[in-house]
Enzyme design. Structure first.
Site, PDB file in Angstrom:
ATOM      1  CG  ASP A 171      -2.018  -1.016   1.169  1.00 12.52           C
ATOM      2  OD1 ASP A 171      -2.448  -1.372   0.057  1.00 12.52           O
ATOM      3  OD2 ASP A 171      -2.465  -1.453   2.243  1.00 12.52           O
ATOM      4  CG  ASP A 211      -6.670  -1.392  -1.800  1.00 11.59           C
ATOM      5  OD1 ASP A 211      -6.909  -2.600  -1.977  1.00 11.59           O
ATOM      6  OD2 ASP A 211      -5.805  -0.975  -0.990  1.00 11.59           O
TER       7      ASP A 211
END
Length: 180
Positions: free
Chosen positions: A115, A131
């Site tokens: 991330d 995402d």
């Protein structure tokens, strides 16, 4: 073809951004892009959103594999370009994070997702390109369902009006053939 092409593009973009993140960003250190509005913040997430379920990463791997399988299965009956687009982008996002779960450390099926996008003013979460496509894809699926667009491109209301017009007894031509 639309589903496969878009899924491949999203998967490639996601993995490319993750590669750039690993190679160029310091872990656990905010790098301002637009001040506090948008930051890059490299972490490896073993859980789901907000690091939920860090101890059961393998469950997310199974869930993502099932979701990817269902999308591929449904894609075989899609005749709507809009549905094909939404499913392709959603599949690409799912495959992006599934790739991390399968191939990244600490090991197969329990890999940590990379991330890097942080918007601390909005939500206290750090997310990635995959995402974005998963969340926007699910919102798009909900909108298409609410508006009644079917996978074949027809609308629910079209099917409802056909059902209302059909006679209940199944003898459509009986009255006409008897002269009544």
């Amino acid at each position: 073809m639309i589903v496969a092409s878009l899924a491949a593009i999203v998967l490639a973009a996601d993995q490319f951004v993750k590669h750039l993140t690993i190679e160029n960003l310091p872990p656990h250190e905010a790098v301002p892009v637009l001040g506090e509005f948008l930051q890059l913040y490299y972490i490896r997430n073993s859980g789901a959103a907000f690091s939920i379920g860090e101890e059961v990463t393998w469950i997310f791997t199974i869930a993502m594999a099932v979701v990817a399988g269902v999308i591929v299965w449904k894609a075989t009956s899609v005749k709507s370009r809009l549905w094909a687009t939404v499913l392709g982008l959603l599949l690409g996002g799912v495959l992006g994070n599934l790739t991390d779960r399968l191939l990244r450390e600490p090991g197969f099926a329990v890999g940590h997702v990379v991330d890097m996008i942080s918007m601390p003013w909005m939500i206290p979460a750090i997310f990635n390109v995959a995402d974005i496509f998963i969340v926007s894809g699910m919102i798009s699926v909900a909108v298409l369902v609410v508006f009644g667009l079917r996978l074949d491109g027809t609308r629910e209301r079209d099917h409802a009006s056909v059902a209302e017009d059909a006679p209940a007894d199944g003898h459509e031509g009986a009255a006409a053939s008897t002269g009544a």
